[in-house]
Motif scaffolding. Structure first.
Motif, PDB file in Angstrom:
ATOM      1  N   ARG A  49       0.841  -1.207   0.000  1.00 56.76           N
ATOM      2  CA  ARG A  49       0.000   0.000   0.000  1.00 56.76           C
ATOM      3  C   ARG A  49       0.877   1.258   0.000  1.00 56.76           C
ATOM      4  N   CYS A  50       1.865   1.293   0.872  1.00 56.13           N
ATOM      5  CA  CYS A  50       2.754   2.452   0.961  1.00 56.13           C
ATOM      6  C   CYS A  50       3.529   2.644  -0.342  1.00 56.13           C
ATOM      7  N   ARG A  51       4.016   1.576  -0.910  1.00 56.49           N
ATOM      8  CA  ARG A  51       4.767   1.684  -2.172  1.00 56.49           C
ATOM      9  C   ARG A  51       3.889   2.212  -3.299  1.00 56.49           C
ATOM     10  N   ARG A  52       2.620   1.754  -3.350  1.00 53.38           N
ATOM     11  CA  ARG A  52       1.697   2.249  -4.381  1.00 53.38           C
ATOM     12  C   ARG A  52       1.459   3.750  -4.212  1.00 53.38           C
ATOM     13  N   GLU A  53       1.257   4.179  -2.971  1.00 51.40           N
ATOM     14  CA  GLU A  53       1.030   5.603  -2.704  1.00 51.40           C
ATOM     15  C   GLU A  53       2.248   6.432  -3.110  1.00 51.40           C
ATOM     16  N   LEU A  54       3.433   5.954  -2.766  1.00 52.66           N
ATOM     17  CA  LEU A  54       4.654   6.674  -3.123  1.00 52.66           C
ATOM     18  C   LEU A  54       4.850   6.737  -4.633  1.00 52.66           C
ATOM     19  N   GLU A  56       2.487   6.633  -6.890  1.00 57.63           N
ATOM     20  CA  GLU A  56       1.492   7.560  -7.414  1.00 57.63           C
ATOM     21  C   GLU A  56       1.933   9.009  -7.187  1.00 57.63           C
ATOM     22  N   ALA A  57       2.468   9.296  -6.025  1.00 56.69           N
ATOM     23  CA  ALA A  57       2.965  10.643  -5.730  1.00 56.69           C
ATOM     24  C   ALA A  57       4.117  11.008  -6.665  1.00 56.69           C
ATOM     25  N   ARG A  58       5.022  10.060  -6.911  1.00 58.03           N
ATOM     26  CA  ARG A  58       6.150  10.300  -7.812  1.00 58.03           C
ATOM     27  C   ARG A  58       5.656  10.643  -9.217  1.00 58.03           C
ATOM     28  N   ARG A  59       4.683   9.862  -9.697  1.00 58.29           N
ATOM     29  CA  ARG A  59       4.149  10.121 -11.040  1.00 58.29           C
ATOM     30  C   ARG A  59       3.480  11.489 -11.117  1.00 58.29           C
ATOM     31  N   THR A  60       2.750  11.859 -10.076  1.00 57.07           N
ATOM     32  CA  THR A  60       2.090  13.160 -10.041  1.00 57.07           C
ATOM     33  C   THR A  60       3.119  14.279 -10.085  1.00 57.07           C
ATOM     34  N   ILE A  61       4.171  14.152  -9.302  1.00 59.42           N
ATOM     35  CA  ILE A  61       5.228  15.168  -9.273  1.00 59.42           C
ATOM     36  C   ILE A  61       5.913  15.262 -10.633  1.00 59.42           C
ATOM     37  N   GLU A  62       6.186  14.139 -11.248  1.00 58.27           N
ATOM     38  CA  GLU A  62       6.816  14.154 -12.569  1.00 58.27           C
ATOM     39  C   GLU A  62       5.917  14.832 -13.598  1.00 58.27           C
ATOM     40  N   THR A  63       4.621  14.571 -13.525  1.00 57.01           N
ATOM     41  CA  THR A  63       3.675  15.199 -14.449  1.00 57.01           C
ATOM     42  C   THR A  63       3.645  16.701 -14.233  1.00 57.01           C
TER      43      THR A  63
END
Length: 75
Positions: A49-54, A56-63
Motif C-alpha cells: 500500500r505504501c509503495r503504491r502511494e509513493l 502515485e505521488a512520484r508520477r504526479t510530481i513528474e507530471t
C-alpha cells in the motif's frame, strides 16, 4: 488483529505508522508463531500500500514538473 481497518482504507500515514508498530512488535520476539505469520501477512499488505502511494505521488510530481517545464519559455 481482527478489528483492524482494511489496508486499502488506510491513508499513507496510517499504513506507515501501523507498519512501523508491527515491525517493532515483531522484532521484540514476544509474538507467537501464528501472530508472527499474521503480522507478516499484514505487514506485506501495508508495505505494498505504501509503495503504491509513493509511486502515485512520484508520477504526479513528474507530471507537474513536465507541465511546468512546458510553460516556461526560454529567454
Amino acid at each position: 488483529m481482527t478489528d483492524l481497518k482494511p489496508v486499502e482504507e488506510l491513508t499513507f500515514e496510517e499504513a506507515l505508522e501501523e507498519l512501523e508498530e508491527l515491525t517493532s512488535s515483531m522484532a521484540s520476539g514476544e509474538a507467537t508463531l501464528k501472530e508472527s505469520v499474521a503480522g507478516y501477512a499484514r505487514g506485506t499488505a501495508l508495505l505494498k500500500r505504501c509503495r503504491r502511494e509513493l509511486e502515485e505521488a512520484r508520477r504526479t510530481i513528474e507530471t507537474l514538473r513536465a507541465e511546468s517545464d512546458d510553460e516556461v519559455a526560454p529567454f
